[in-house]
Design an enzyme around this catalytic site. Sequence first.
Site, PDB file in Angstrom:
ATOM      1  N   TRP A  11       0.826  -1.210   0.000  1.00 49.22           N
ATOM      2  CA  TRP A  11       0.000   0.000   0.000  1.00 49.22           C
ATOM      3  C   TRP A  11       0.862   1.263   0.000  1.00 49.22           C
ATOM      4  CZ3 TRP A  11      -4.321  -1.624   4.072  1.00 49.22           C
ATOM      5  CH2 TRP A  11      -5.010  -2.732   3.555  1.00 49.22           C
ATOM      6  N   LYS A  12       2.169   1.102   0.137  1.00 51.18           N
ATOM      7  CA  LYS A  12       3.113   2.241   0.128  1.00 51.18           C
ATOM      8  C   LYS A  12       2.627   3.319   1.109  1.00 51.18           C
ATOM      9  CE  LYS A  12       4.562   0.912  -4.474  1.00 51.18           C
ATOM     10  NZ  LYS A  12       5.094   1.285  -5.777  1.00 51.18           N
ATOM     11  N   HIS A  96      12.816  -2.640  -1.429  1.00 54.83           N
ATOM     12  CA  HIS A  96      11.990  -2.123  -2.523  1.00 54.83           C
ATOM     13  C   HIS A  96      12.776  -1.049  -3.277  1.00 54.83           C
ATOM     14  CE1 HIS A  96       8.793  -0.082  -4.682  1.00 54.83           C
ATOM     15  NE2 HIS A  96       8.094  -1.187  -4.538  1.00 54.83           N
ATOM     16  N   GLU A  98      11.987   1.739  -4.313  1.00 57.43           N
ATOM     17  CA  GLU A  98      11.813   3.103  -3.781  1.00 57.43           C
ATOM     18  C   GLU A  98      12.699   3.324  -2.561  1.00 57.43           C
ATOM     19  OE1 GLU A  98       7.538   2.857  -3.581  1.00 57.43           O
ATOM     20  OE2 GLU A  98       7.501   2.807  -5.780  1.00 57.43           O
ATOM     21  N   GLU A 168      10.878  -6.757  -9.591  1.00 55.49           N
ATOM     22  CA  GLU A 168      10.145  -5.546  -9.945  1.00 55.49           C
ATOM     23  C   GLU A 168      11.017  -4.670 -10.843  1.00 55.49           C
ATOM     24  OE1 GLU A 168       6.856  -4.779  -6.776  1.00 55.49           O
ATOM     25  OE2 GLU A 168       8.618  -3.624  -6.251  1.00 55.49           O
ATOM     26  N   GLY A 174       4.495   1.684 -11.218  1.00 54.19           N
ATOM     27  CA  GLY A 174       3.662   2.887 -11.202  1.00 54.19           C
ATOM     28  C   GLY A 174       3.613   3.620 -12.533  1.00 54.19           C
ATOM     29  N   SER A 214       3.122  -2.529 -12.235  1.00 52.56           N
ATOM     30  CA  SER A 214       1.911  -2.307 -13.037  1.00 52.56           C
ATOM     31  C   SER A 214       1.129  -3.589 -13.301  1.00 52.56           C
ATOM     32  CB  SER A 214       2.249  -1.596 -14.357  1.00 52.56           C
ATOM     33  OG  SER A 214       2.793  -0.321 -14.097  1.00 52.56           O
TER      34      SER A 214
HETATM   35  P1  13P Z   1       2.572  -0.682  -9.088  1.00 54.25           P
HETATM   36  O1  13P Z   1       1.721  -1.926  -9.056  1.00 54.25           O
HETATM   37  O2  13P Z   1       1.819   0.556  -8.673  1.00 54.25           O
HETATM   38  O3  13P Z   1       3.293  -0.515 -10.395  1.00 54.25           O
HETATM   39  O4  13P Z   1       3.698  -0.862  -7.962  1.00 54.25           O
HETATM   40  C1  13P Z   1       4.437  -2.029  -7.926  1.00 54.25           C
HETATM   41  C2  13P Z   1       5.236  -2.041  -6.689  1.00 54.25           C
HETATM   42  O5  13P Z   1       6.143  -1.260  -6.505  1.00 54.25           O
HETATM   43  C3  13P Z   1       4.877  -3.025  -5.650  1.00 54.25           C
HETATM   44  O6  13P Z   1       5.851  -3.093  -4.671  1.00 54.25           O
END
Ligand code: 13P
Length: 255
Positions: A11-12, A96, A98, A168, A174, A214
Site C-alpha cells: 500500500w506504500k 523495494h 523506492e 520488480e 507505477g 503495473s
Molecule cells: P505498481 O503496481 O503501482 O506498479 O507498484 C508495484 C510495486 O512497486 C509493488 O511493490
Amino acid sequence: MTRKKLIAGNWKMNKTSAEAVALALEIVQAAGKQSEVDIVVCPPFTALESVSKAVDGSLVKLGAQNMHFEASGAFTGEVSAPMLRAFFATHVILGHSERRSLFGETDELVNRKVLAALKNQLRPIICVGESLAEREAGSTLKVVQAQTEKALEGVSRELAPAIIIAYEPVWAIGTGKVATTEQAQEVHAFIRGILTKLLGEALAQRVRILYGGSMKPANAPELLAQKDIDGGLIGGASLEARSFLELVRAAAGAA
Ligand code: 13P
C-alpha cells in the site's frame, strides 16, 4: 513442483489507519476464507496495529513495508522486527526500489535486514529489479544477479524456504508499463537459476518469485500463467478491494 501462488498488496504511503481498516475488512470479507492463494497486505506502519485486528481470524496475512535490522536502540524514526512481530506481522518487504533509490538502501543493508527478518521469523519479500537505463544497457541480468546474491548472503539452507523474491523492473513500477510475459519469465527463470546455484534444486523449487510493476487484472492472468511467476507484489491495483480481489482470483485461476 507446484508452488502456492501469493498475492501481496504494497500500500506504500497510502491510507490512514481508518481507511486501511476499511480496505482490509473488504478483502477479508471477500477472500478471508479462501485458501487457494496466499494473500498478504502491507499497510504503512501507522496502520499495522489496526489492520492486524481487522485480519485477525482470517487467512489474510499482515506484512510491513520495511524495517531496521537492529532489534532496538537509538535509531530515530525506525521500527524493528520484534515490533512488527508484536503486531502479528508475518512478512516484510525489503529492498523495494523506492527504498533503494529514494532512501539510499544498498545491497549490503538489504542483506542485513534479510538476515534480521529471518532471525525473527518474518518472511522477507526481497525486491530486485533493474532501472530503465540498466535494461537499455543490456545489464538487466547482471544487476538482478548482484542484488539477489548479495541479499541472500549468509542465509542458511534451513531458513531459505521462508524467503520470497519479488522481481520488480523499476521502469514498470507505477508507470503503467508492464514487462512482457517473455521479459518477466526470462528474469524469473534466471533468478530461479541463481537460487539453484546457491541453495540446490530442491530448495530453489520451493521459493516463490513474485512479479511486481503495473500488474493489473487485465495483464495478470498471462503473467501468472508463466512457469516461474508465483504471484504478484501489487502497488496501485492493491489500493482498491475490487482490483486486488480480481488479482487474487486470477492467481487462483492460474494455480
Ligand atoms: P505498481 O503496481 O503501482 O506498479 O507498484 C508495484 C510495486 O512497486 C509493488 O511493490
